[in-house]
Write a protein that holds these residues in place. Structure first.
Motif, PDB file in Angstrom:
ATOM      1  N   TYR A  26      20.447  38.710  36.558  1.00 55.98           N
ATOM      2  CA  TYR A  26      20.284  38.595  38.006  1.00 55.98           C
ATOM      3  C   TYR A  26      20.543  37.156  38.458  1.00 55.98           C
ATOM      4  N   TYR A  31      24.722  41.407  38.982  1.00 60.35           N
ATOM      5  CA  TYR A  31      23.766  42.380  39.500  1.00 60.35           C
ATOM      6  C   TYR A  31      23.931  43.764  38.894  1.00 60.35           C
ATOM      7  N   SER A  34      22.468  43.722  35.439  1.00 63.14           N
ATOM      8  CA  SER A  34      21.023  43.535  35.561  1.00 63.14           C
ATOM      9  C   SER A  34      20.361  44.859  35.938  1.00 63.14           C
ATOM     10  N   CYS A  90      18.685  43.477  44.364  1.00 62.86           N
ATOM     11  CA  CYS A  90      20.111  43.624  44.026  1.00 62.86           C
ATOM     12  C   CYS A  90      20.886  44.259  45.168  1.00 62.86           C
TER      13      CYS A  90
END
Length: 177
Positions: A26, A31, A34, A90
């Motif tokens: 992150y 993203y 993650s 996110c």
């Protein structure tokens, strides 16, 4: 990548290392990976079911119901507040405008393939020194199972039975393996 006609099994990622990886990805603005790692370790879904997730399913929080592709059975999943918060972060960071779209989309707006995720996980393992020798998408599911098992030290046999049900295994021996 494994050799043709050879069998390899994924290892699990130690929980602290998996959580750390989610945060590092992150922080590095990766993203999608993650989220993929976070969803995998918090939900314990097969990769095909992870790939089918849509933003609106996770943004609401609470309990979601999915139909597992392999077993065709409905499964209810109580979402961790930590996972929901990470999904929201996110979502905002990625500037998503359509909550009905799939979460794991490529730049071409197609759902990322299992093979591509496996390749990305191997790159991530090397870059972030993840302590997992045989990493693949299935390692995330194993990480979920291992975390549940280790947290129930007072009743491990019952944890195995419950995990066997959650994973849809035909018997506890498969879950142990």
């Amino acid at each position: 990548m494994s050799l043709i006609n050879s069998k390899t099994t994924a290892d699990f990622i130690p929980w602290d290392s998996a959580i750390s990886l989610v945060h590092k990805l992150y922080k590095d603005k990766n993203y999608v990976m993650s989220l993929f790692v976070a969803c995998g370790i918090f939900m314990g879904l097969r990769v095909r079911d992870l790939r089918a997730l849509r933003w609106n399913q996770l943004l609401q929080g609470g309990v979601i119901t999915i139909t597992e592709h392999k077993t065709k059975k409905d499964r209810q999943i109580k979402l961790s507040p930590d996972l929901v918060e990470h999904v929201k972060l996110c979502y905002e960071a990625m500037g998503i405008t359509n909550p009905n779209e799939h979460i794991f989309l490529s730049q071409k707006k197609t759902v990322i393939s299992t093979q591509w995720f496996n390749r990305l996980l191997k790159e991530v393992r090397t870059k972030y020194r993840v302590p997992c020798k045989n990493i693949s998408c299935h390692a995330l599911r194993k990480t979920f199972g291992r975390a549940i098992f280790e947290r129930s030290e007072n009743n491990r046999e019952m944890a195995l039975i419950k995990l066997s049900e959650v994973f849809g295994h035909s018997n506890v021996q498969i879950t142990k393996r």
